[in-house]
Design an enzyme around this catalytic site. Structure first.
Site, short mmCIF file in Angstrom:
data_model
loop_
_atom_site.label_atom_id
_atom_site.label_comp_id
_atom_site.label_asym_id
_atom_site.label_seq_id
_atom_site.Cartn_x
_atom_site.Cartn_y
_atom_site.Cartn_z
N ASP A 1 48.64 76.68 41.53
CA ASP A 1 48.11 77.69 40.61
C ASP A 1 47.49 78.86 41.35
OD1 ASP A 1 46.15 75.96 41.54
OD2 ASP A 1 44.92 76.11 39.74
N GLU B 1 40.85 74.36 43.64
CA GLU B 1 41.86 73.95 42.67
C GLU B 1 43.17 73.73 43.42
OE1 GLU B 1 41.24 75.06 38.89
OE2 GLU B 1 42.99 73.97 38.21
N GLU C 1 44.47 85.82 37.36
CA GLU C 1 44.60 84.65 36.50
C GLU C 1 44.47 85.02 35.02
OE1 GLU C 1 41.48 81.74 37.04
OE2 GLU C 1 42.71 80.20 36.10
C1 RAM Z 1 43.72 76.09 35.42
C2 RAM Z 1 44.76 76.24 36.46
C3 RAM Z 1 46.14 76.51 35.95
C4 RAM Z 1 46.35 76.17 34.52
C5 RAM Z 1 45.43 75.09 34.03
C6 RAM Z 1 45.58 74.74 32.60
O1 RAM Z 1 42.57 75.49 35.94
O2 RAM Z 1 44.36 77.22 37.37
O3 RAM Z 1 46.55 77.83 36.17
O4 RAM Z 1 47.69 75.77 34.37
O5 RAM Z 1 44.10 75.35 34.29
#
Ligand code: RAM
Length: 869
Positions: A470, A476, A737
């Site tokens: 991600d 993460e 993001e």
């Molecule tokens: C976040 C991640 C990712 C996503 C999930 C649901 O923490 O960074 O991008 O797919 O959640």
């Protein structure tokens, strides 16, 4: 691209660029029937290969008694699976191709290529897992060790292979030379199920007399921190597995394997962690330990470790490499002994600094993606990831300060503890990535759009580190499924990533639950969700994406059983064709929530339809028919429940429309009406997208394919909030993001989830390649390419290029008033279908008039198609 040596083959037809499993002369593969492929170099005006003969032999003489298999391909296909006698561990084969073009001319045999099998059977391994237990060990700050073994050879090595793996990270040196350039070998898999190893030809590195194997180990994913779940998810300390097999000139065989005879030293790596960073004390590097000679003190016994149980498998993706080196844009003094470095680019990677300081001086390097209002590193969004490296100088001259086993997501770095300043010439940033060599490119006349595309490229580089993740900065960095599903098409176009995705699909199948559901992340760790719509569906949607790029069906065949189990899960998890979408929905959308049932039902229909297509392609007609019925049930349920007779959604959202149209859920009669409603919701939002992860992935294509191409182009060129252009205009050098990652009104969004390098929203690149520049595969693997330029208002030219297995495909178009000129490069043995705009008149190909057809077919070479509109 035909290389110089390939071109030397002159005007004759020739097979060039021979590859095995898409690699040149690979060693250590474990594919029982390797796929052999080549490119063709034809004599104009021959268009295609008519046939190819394949010879496989045990030595490059290709004498009759050495030949173990002869195969043939009839037709233009330039790949075939080896189908000779079964191959054993270490078997080396040589192969060559002779082709006949469609003019009946036969080439000479190609130059020979080779491959070599790895260790196929667990019993081939005599090496043991070895590690070192630090008596003074405390939590994650435990030192990773150096491991060493010296041995003598009394003759020249005629052949030598090193098979290397680690639980954690390894850098193995043979007589001081590091093997390979994978920065995070052997990669992250579920070590309880499979562990990758790499194979190296080391014959040239060995010598008569004493030789030394020296390994640096790091904790990596095995023992280091993973996401916010803490360290030691798989085991407590890193371990090494090495098997060096040497054949001497007199026929004797020497094996040097990891075992308790190796010695360990705490080494300079005081601590190492992917998320936290690395601390090096250069004074602790034992001098000369990589070279033959006397070992100083401090060397301790190694211990044999039990492996975590996974099967050893050959690594097939190229691993994490240095993808780019950047000079800092600026270095500013930030206080005594403290400087702030701006790379001008957000990357995943690390700094390499050349500096000299007195022995014992420690400098600290902190990393961040953005600065706060005071001009200091903003680290709140990194959550617990410290991203901090320290280095303690040995003293006595210039030293290279560079971490080995960590990676940071950053554009800015602060270096403190220096006795003086830092000059730009002392600093290089090294971006790491698994994206491989760039094989795709795009540009157009709008600089903002080019900036957005660059942001996607950098987003992908940072997102693909060891596996599709991600993001590369906070705690993460997981193999999130929806993220991969979103960016895979662009990643496959732009980078040599097919092997990486193929491998990750195996990780995904490894992680599949007994119910058949795929987990949210693969390898599965910590995150306990599974089966979520738009996330789990990657298991169905990704294999066809890889197939579309490579034309190699095996990815479908291999994933098939796993896909089938997922479909069984879906079938059990729906009622009357309706399925609840689960946990995430249209993640990070700005609009009101799209119903989770709408999302679940839409993905149910889409995954079922996609799987049925795969089943049909593989001749599994029974499965196809059954799952088609499920798709039909879901489609009808979707229509009944979420759509009005007029084609509107009962609860309108941009994503609801985008998914319904993308997945073919809207009855034909009202499709345009639904698309017009989608456009209207976008206009109501002032010409902005409010979509989240799921809607954004498909919305631009949906608009372009339903009469709203101009609107799609406006969205791509939009520069007010929310948009990609807004991000770029406010200094973004990667994709954020969230649309609201930073706004002038509210500053940074919630630091609990605010990455500035998150590839999932970068799906705009796919639209730029295929819908704007107009370059797409016409058939899987690009045996034909589809050229469909679609110039919107305000963009005068665009170009895209892609290197497929056949060679370089390129499209470039220019509009000048009513005149549209399209240049197309078609590699040998392939065709292009050029779809000219609907209103085209006076179609000319290479200056010659053609009847005004919608589609023009051109063969190998460079062509210019001109039309008036
Ligand atoms: C976040 C991640 C990712 C996503 C999930 C649901 O923490 O960074 O991008 O797919 O959640």
């Amino acid at each position: 691209m035909i290389t110089a040596s390939e071109a030397r083959s002159g005007t004759e037809p020739a097979a060039v660029g021979l590859r095995v499993e898409r690699r040149t002369d690979p060693i250590g593969i474990d594919e029982p029937r390797p796929r052999l492929s080549w490119r063709v170099h034809l004599e104009k005006p021959a268009i295609r290969q008519a046939a190819a003969a394949v010879q496989v032999a045990t030595d490059p003489s290709f004498r009759r008694d050495a030949i173990t298999w002869s195969g043939a391909v009839i037709g233009p296909e330039t790949a075939t699976a080896y189908d000779g006698p079964s191959l054993a561990s270490r078997d080396q084969r040589f192969w060559r191709i002779q082709l006949t073009d469609d003019r009946g001319r036969t080439s000479r045999w190609s130059e020979s290529a080779s491959w070599e099998m790895g260790l196929l059977d667990p019993s081939d391994w005599v090496a043991r897992w070895i590690g070192w237990i630090d008596p003074a060990r405390a939590s994650w700050s435990a030192r990773s060790p150096l491991l060493r073994r010296a041995f003598r050879l009394d003759q020249t090595a005629v052949r030598a292979r090193a098979y290397v793996s680690a639980l954690g990270f390894v850098e193995l040196h043979v007589n001081g030379t590091p093997l390979g350039d994978d920065r995070m070998a052997p990669g992250w898999t579920d070590y309880r199920q499979r562990i990758q190893y790499q194979s190296f030809d080391v014959a040239n590195l060995l010598r008569i007399g004493e030789n030394v194997l020296g390994a640096r180990l790091g904790r990596g994913w095995f023992a280091g921190e993973i996401a916010a779940f803490g360290a030691e998810q798989y085991g407590d300390v890193p371990a090494l597995l090495v098997q060096l097999e040497v054949a001497l000139a007199d026929g004797r065989r020497v094996v040097v394997a990891s075992d308790p005879s190796w010695r360990a030293h705490p080494g300079p790596l005081v601590s190492d962690d992917l998320l936290m960073g690395e601390s090096i004390d250069a004074r602790d590097e034992p001098s000369g330990w990589l070279e033959p000679g006397d070992l100083g003190g401090g060397w301790q016994p190694t211990v044999v470790r039990a492996g975590p149980g996974g099967r050893l498998v050959a690594q097939r993706d190229p691993g994490v490499r240095i993808a780019a080196e950047l000079e800092p844009r600026s270095i500013t003094a930030a206080g005594p002994g403290r400087v702030l470095i701006d790379l001008g680019q957000n990357i995943a990677g690390h700094l390499r600094v050349r500096a000299s300081e007195p022995a014992g001086t420690t400098i600290t390097v902190r990393h961040a993606e953005v600065l706060d209002d005071a001009g200091e590193l903003y680290v709140a969004n990194l959550r617990s990831a410290r991203q901090t490296d320290t280095y303690t100088f040995r003293g006595g001259g210039e030293e290279i300060v560079e971490p080995r086993f960590t990676s940071h997501g950053f554009r800015y770095a602060e270096v403190s503890g220096l006795s003086g300043g830092l000059e730009p010439s002392q600093v290089t940033a090294r971006a790491v990535s698994s994206m491989g060599p760039e094989i795709g490119s795009f540009a157009c006349s709008d600089e903002l759009v080019n900036a957005i595309h660059r942001n996607v490229v950098w987003g992908l580089r940072g997102g693909l580190v060891g596996l599709p993740t991600d993001c590369p900065q906070r705690d993460e960095r997981l193999g999130w499924t929806a993220d991969a599903a979103a960016f895979a098409p662009s990643a496959l176009f732009l980078g040599d990533t097919a092997a990486l995705f193929e491998r990750w699909l195996v990780d995904l199948a490894d992680a599949q639950l007994p119910s058949g559901a795929y987990p949210d992340v693969a390898p599965q760790i910590g995150v306990t969700g599974s089966g979520n719509a738009g996330w789990a569906d990657v298991g169905i949607l990704l294999p066809p994406m890889v197939y579309r790029e490579t034309g190699d069906r095996r990815v479908l065949e291999r994933q098939y059983e796993s896909m089938r189990r997922f479909l069984a899960f879906l079938e059990a998890d729906q009622v009357g064709g309706v399925r609840h979408g689960g946990r995430y929905g249209d993640w990070l959308a700005l609009e009101g929530a799209t119903s989770l049932e709408l999302i679940g039902t839409a993905y149910l229909a889409h995954s079922a339809r996609t799987f049925a297509g795969v089943a049909r392609l593989l001749g599994r007609t029974g499965d196809a028919a059954r799952v088609d019925r499920l798709a039909t049930r879901a489609t009808s349920a979707f229509r009944r429940r979420f759509l009005t007779a007029a084609g509107s959604l009962v609860h309108e959202t941009q994503t609801g429309y985008a998914l319904a149209l993308a997945f073919g859920l809207v009855p034909r009669a009202v499709r345009q009406a639904a698309a017009d409603r989608l456009a209207a919701t976008i206009e109501t939002a002032g010409g902005h997208l409010l979509t989240g992860f799921l809607g954004t992935t498909v919305v631009l294509d949906v608009l372009s394919d339903h009469g709203h191409h101009e609107l799609a182009a406006r969205l791509v060129r939009q520069d007010t909030y929310p948009s990609w252009g807004f991000q770029a205009r406010h200094g973004a050098t990667t994709i954020w993001e969230r649309w609201d990652g930073w706004t002038p009104e509210h500053g940074f969004a919630d630091p609990g989830m605010n990455s500035f390098n998150h590839a999932a929203f970068g799906t705009v690149a796919g639209w730029l390649h295929e819908r704007l520049a107009g370059l797409a595969p016409g058939t899987p693997g690009y045996a034909t390419m589809l050229v469909r330029p679609r110039p919107p208002a305000g963009i005068d030219w665009a170009r895209a290029a892609h290197e497929s297995a056949h060679g370089r495909h390129a499209v470039e178009w220019r509009v000048d008033g009513r005149h549209l000129e399209i240049s197309v490069d078609v590699p040998p043995n392939t065709f292009a279908q050029v779809a000219v705009p609907d209103d085209s008149r006076n179609v000319r190909v290479d200056g010659r008039r053609r009847p005004a057809a919608r589609r023009v077919v051109v063969g190998w070479g460079h062509h210019v198609v001109e039309v008036e509109r």
